[in-house]
Enzyme design. Structure first.
Site, PDB file in Angstrom:
ATOM      1  N   CYS A   1       0.825  -1.226   0.000  1.00  0.00           N
ATOM      2  CA  CYS A   1       0.000   0.000   0.000  1.00  0.00           C
ATOM      3  C   CYS A   1       0.853   1.267   0.000  1.00  0.00           C
ATOM      4  CB  CYS A   1      -0.943   0.004   1.197  1.00  0.00           C
ATOM      5  SG  CYS A   1      -2.035  -1.418   1.244  1.00  0.00           S
TER       6      CYS A   1
ATOM      7  N   HIS B   1      -3.308   7.297   3.221  1.00  0.00           N
ATOM      8  CA  HIS B   1      -3.722   5.999   2.662  1.00  0.00           C
ATOM      9  C   HIS B   1      -5.130   5.684   3.169  1.00  0.00           C
ATOM     10  CE1 HIS B   1      -3.931   1.959   1.440  1.00  0.00           C
ATOM     11  NE2 HIS B   1      -3.556   1.406   2.584  1.00  0.00           N
TER      12      HIS B   1
ATOM     13  N   ASN C   1      -9.961  -0.198   0.700  1.00  0.00           N
ATOM     14  CA  ASN C   1      -8.505  -0.067   0.625  1.00  0.00           C
ATOM     15  C   ASN C   1      -8.046  -0.577  -0.747  1.00  0.00           C
ATOM     16  OD1 ASN C   1      -5.749  -0.374   0.802  1.00  0.00           O
ATOM     17  ND2 ASN C   1      -5.768  -1.324   2.833  1.00  0.00           N
TER      18      ASN C   1
HETATM   19  O1  UT7 Z   1      -3.029  -1.220   3.944  1.00  0.00           O
HETATM   20  C1  UT7 Z   1      -2.850  -1.912   5.146  1.00  0.00           C
HETATM   21  C2  UT7 Z   1      -3.978  -2.889   5.257  1.00  0.00           C
HETATM   22  N1  UT7 Z   1      -4.430  -3.254   6.534  1.00  0.00           N
HETATM   23  C3  UT7 Z   1      -5.047  -2.447   7.435  1.00  0.00           C
HETATM   24  O2  UT7 Z   1      -5.114  -1.251   7.321  1.00  0.00           O
HETATM   25  C4  UT7 Z   1      -5.670  -3.154   8.590  1.00  0.00           C
HETATM   26  C5  UT7 Z   1      -5.516  -2.476   9.902  1.00  0.00           C
HETATM   27  N2  UT7 Z   1      -6.455  -3.084  10.870  1.00  0.00           N
HETATM   28  C6  UT7 Z   1      -7.761  -2.786  10.852  1.00  0.00           C
HETATM   29  O3  UT7 Z   1      -8.216  -1.966  10.054  1.00  0.00           O
HETATM   30  C7  UT7 Z   1      -8.645  -3.418  11.905  1.00  0.00           C
HETATM   31  O4  UT7 Z   1      -7.855  -4.174  12.794  1.00  0.00           O
HETATM   32  C8  UT7 Z   1      -9.756  -4.330  11.304  1.00  0.00           C
HETATM   33  C9  UT7 Z   1     -10.798  -3.484  10.579  1.00  0.00           C
HETATM   34  C10 UT7 Z   1      -9.154  -5.337  10.349  1.00  0.00           C
HETATM   35  C11 UT7 Z   1     -10.476  -5.092  12.408  1.00  0.00           C
HETATM   36  O5  UT7 Z   1     -11.001  -4.203  13.378  1.00  0.00           O
HETATM   37  P1  UT7 Z   1     -10.781  -4.476  14.937  1.00  0.00           P
HETATM   38  O6  UT7 Z   1     -11.522  -3.435  15.651  1.00  0.00           O
HETATM   39  O7  UT7 Z   1      -9.299  -4.604  15.173  1.00  0.00           O
HETATM   40  O8  UT7 Z   1     -11.529  -5.858  15.120  1.00  0.00           O
HETATM   41  P2  UT7 Z   1     -10.943  -7.245  15.668  1.00  0.00           P
HETATM   42  O9  UT7 Z   1     -10.021  -7.856  14.677  1.00  0.00           O
HETATM   43  O10 UT7 Z   1     -10.462  -7.037  17.078  1.00  0.00           O
HETATM   44  O11 UT7 Z   1     -12.255  -8.083  15.722  1.00  0.00           O
HETATM   45  C12 UT7 Z   1     -13.309  -7.786  16.656  1.00  0.00           C
HETATM   46  C13 UT7 Z   1     -14.388  -8.812  16.469  1.00  0.00           C
HETATM   47  C14 UT7 Z   1     -13.898 -10.254  16.465  1.00  0.00           C
HETATM   48  O12 UT7 Z   1     -14.862 -11.054  17.118  1.00  0.00           O
HETATM   49  P3  UT7 Z   1     -14.641 -11.513  18.641  1.00  0.00           P
HETATM   50  O13 UT7 Z   1     -13.366 -12.291  18.632  1.00  0.00           O
HETATM   51  O14 UT7 Z   1     -14.562 -10.252  19.435  1.00  0.00           O
HETATM   52  O15 UT7 Z   1     -15.863 -12.327  18.912  1.00  0.00           O
HETATM   53  C15 UT7 Z   1     -13.844 -10.625  15.014  1.00  0.00           C
HETATM   54  O16 UT7 Z   1     -14.020 -12.007  14.787  1.00  0.00           O
HETATM   55  O17 UT7 Z   1     -15.015  -8.625  15.199  1.00  0.00           O
HETATM   56  C16 UT7 Z   1     -15.030  -9.859  14.482  1.00  0.00           C
HETATM   57  N3  UT7 Z   1     -14.954  -9.565  13.068  1.00  0.00           N
HETATM   58  C17 UT7 Z   1     -16.040  -9.290  12.319  1.00  0.00           C
HETATM   59  N4  UT7 Z   1     -17.339  -9.232  12.633  1.00  0.00           N
HETATM   60  C18 UT7 Z   1     -18.190  -8.909  11.657  1.00  0.00           C
HETATM   61  C19 UT7 Z   1     -13.849  -9.486  12.284  1.00  0.00           C
HETATM   62  N5  UT7 Z   1     -14.210  -9.168  11.031  1.00  0.00           N
HETATM   63  C20 UT7 Z   1     -15.554  -9.048  11.036  1.00  0.00           C
HETATM   64  C21 UT7 Z   1     -16.501  -8.718  10.052  1.00  0.00           C
HETATM   65  N6  UT7 Z   1     -17.806  -8.648  10.395  1.00  0.00           N
HETATM   66  N7  UT7 Z   1     -16.169  -8.432   8.773  1.00  0.00           N
END
Ligand code: UT7
Length: 322
Positions: free
Chosen positions: A114, A249, A279
Site C-alpha cells: 500500500c 492511505h 482499501n
Molecule cells: O493497507 C494496510 C492494510 N491493513 C489495514 O489497514 C488493517 C488495519 N487493521 C484494521 O483496520 C482493523 O484491525 C480491522 C478493521 C481489520 C479489524 O477491526 P478491529 O476493531 O481490530 O476488530 P478485531 O479484529 O479485534 O475483531 C473484533 C471482532 C472479532 O470477534 P470476537 O473475537 O470479538 O468475537 C472478530 O471475529 O469482530 C469480528 N470480526 C467481524 N465481525 C463482523 C472481524 N471481522 C468481522 C466482520 N464482520 N467483517
C-alpha cells in the site's frame, strides 16, 4: 530555484462492478454496521476475473497523460507501485510502456504494497531532481480483491481494486515535490503477508490469500502514519499549520482519525474517499489525489502531503507544493 518534480496531470480508474457491504453479508457472516463502524467503508469496486492490474493502470495512465498534455514520446521513465502485477514478469511498467506508446521510456515496478505509490513517487522525483529524466509517469495500481479469501471476514471486507497515476515534469519555479520520507520495518513483515505465488511457494501450497494480523497492522499504521507526516513536513522545512491538504492511505477511517487527533490536524483539510472504494492498496493515494484535484480541493501554491503505510511493513510520505 531548485529543480523539482511537479505534478502536471492526474488520472484514475476503477472497475465498474460495485460490491456493497450488504452484498458481503451474503458471502460472510458480517453486517453493514460492523464494516462501517470498524473501517468506514461502505462499498468497493471489484475487477472481474479477466481484468488484470495493468488494465486498470493503462486507463489511469491514459487519463493522467491526457491531463498533462505531455507528448508520449517525451516520457522517459515509468514507475509503477504494485504488489498484484499481471505476472511475476514482465512488469506492469513494461506492459504500460507498450500499451501507452511510451516508446522511449524505461519502466519498472516497485514492491511496497500500500506504500507503493509514495515509494514510486520518491524514486521518480529523485531521478528528476538529479537531472536524469524530465518527464515521468508514476502509477499506483492493485487488484487485491483477487487475493482475498472470500471466506475470511476479517480481510475480505476491506479491499477494493483501482489505479491512479500522475505525470511529473521538471520545474524550477518553486513547485513540485519538496521532501520525501520512507520507512521500512522488515521484522513486522509477518503481520501482513501474501504467502503463495513467490519462489518460496510457487505452487501456492500455503494458500493464495492475504493473511493479516489486523490489530498489529492497525497499531503500526497509527504510529507510522503519524511519524511519516511529522518527518516529511519537517524535512520540507514547513510547519503542520502550512499544510493545505493531507491525503492519507485510505485503509480505515479509524486509523486516519487517530492520527489527525494525535497531530492536532484539522479534519476539514484531510481528503477521505475510502467509503466508496475500500482499501485499494497502492492505488489509494493517487486515486484520492485525482478526486481531490477534480473536486477543486487543491489549488496552485497549496502544500499537499501524501502519506501511507502497508505490508513490509512499510510507510512513506511526500510533500508537494502544487
Ligand atoms: O493497507 C494496510 C492494510 N491493513 C489495514 O489497514 C488493517 C488495519 N487493521 C484494521 O483496520 C482493523 O484491525 C480491522 C478493521 C481489520 C479489524 O477491526 P478491529 O476493531 O481490530 O476488530 P478485531 O479484529 O479485534 O475483531 C473484533 C471482532 C472479532 O470477534 P470476537 O473475537 O470479538 O468475537 C472478530 O471475529 O469482530 C469480528 N470480526 C467481524 N465481525 C463482523 C472481524 N471481522 C468481522 C466482520 N464482520 N467483517
Amino acid at each position: 530555484m531548485a529543480r523539482r518534480a511537479a505534478i502536471i496531470g492526474t488520472g484514475s480508474f476503477f472497475p465498474p462492478k460495485v460490491v456493497t457491504n450488504n452484498d458481503l453479508t451474503k458471502v460472510v457472516e458480517t453486517s453493514d454496521e460492523w464494516i462501517r463502524s470498524r473501517s468506514g467503508i461502505e462499498e468497493r469496486h471489484v475487477t472481474d476475473y479477466a481484468t488484470a492490474t495493468s488494465d486498470l493502470a493503462t486507463e489511469a495512465g491514459k487519463k493522467a497523460l491526457a491531463a498533462s498534455g505531455v507528448d508520449p514520446l517525451s516520457v522517459e521513465l515509468i514507475v509503477v507501485g504494485t504488489t498484484s502485477p499481471d505476472t511475476l514478469f514482465p512488469s506492469v511498467g513494461a506492459i504500460l510502456q507498450d500499451r501507452l506508446g511510451l516508446k522511449k521510456a524505461v519502466a519498472f515496478d516497485v514492491s511496497a504494497a500500500c506504500s507503493g505509490f509514495n515509494y514510486a513517487l520518491t524514486i521518480a522525483s529523485a531521478f528528476i531532481e538529479n537531472g536524469t529524466y524530465n518527464n515521468v509517469l508514476v502509477v499506483g495500481a492493485d487488484t487485491l480483491t483477487k487475493y482475498v479469501d472470500w471466506t475470511d471476514r476479517s480481510t475480505c471486507v476491506l479491499f477494493g481494486d483501482a489505479a491512479g497515476a500522475v505525470v511529473l515534469t521538471a520545474k524550477e519555479d518553486g513547485s513540485g515535490v519538496l521532501s520525501n520520507y520512507l520507512y521500512t520495518d522488515g521484522a513486522g513483515g509477518k503481520d501482513l503477508v501474501m504467502p503463495g505465488g513467490g519462489s518460496r511457494d510457487p505452487e501456492m501450497r500455503n494458500g493464495r490469500f492475504i493473511k493479516m494480523n489486523g490489530k498489529e497492522v492497525f497499531k503500526f499504521a497509527v504510529r507510522a502514519l503519524e511519524a511519516s507526516v511529522v518527518e516529511v513536513v519537517k524535512k520540507a522545512g514547513l510547519e503542520l499549520s502550512q499544510i493545505s491538504c493531507l491525503i492519507p492511505h485510505q485503509a480505515n477511517i479509524r486509523i486516519i482519525d487517530h492520527v489527525i487527533k494525535k497531530l492536532g490536524f484539522p479534519a476539514e483539510k484531510v481528503f477521505v474517499n475510502l467509503q466508496k472504494y475500500g482499501n485499494t492498496s497502492a492505488a489509494s493515494i493517487p486515486l484520492a489525489l485525482d478526486e481531490a484535484v477534480k473536486a477543486g480541493k487543491i489549488k496552485k501554491g497549496d502544500i499537499v502531503v501524501l502519506a501511507g503505510f502497508g505490508a513490509g511493513l512499510t510507510a512513506g510520505a511526500n510533500v508537494i507544493k502544487w
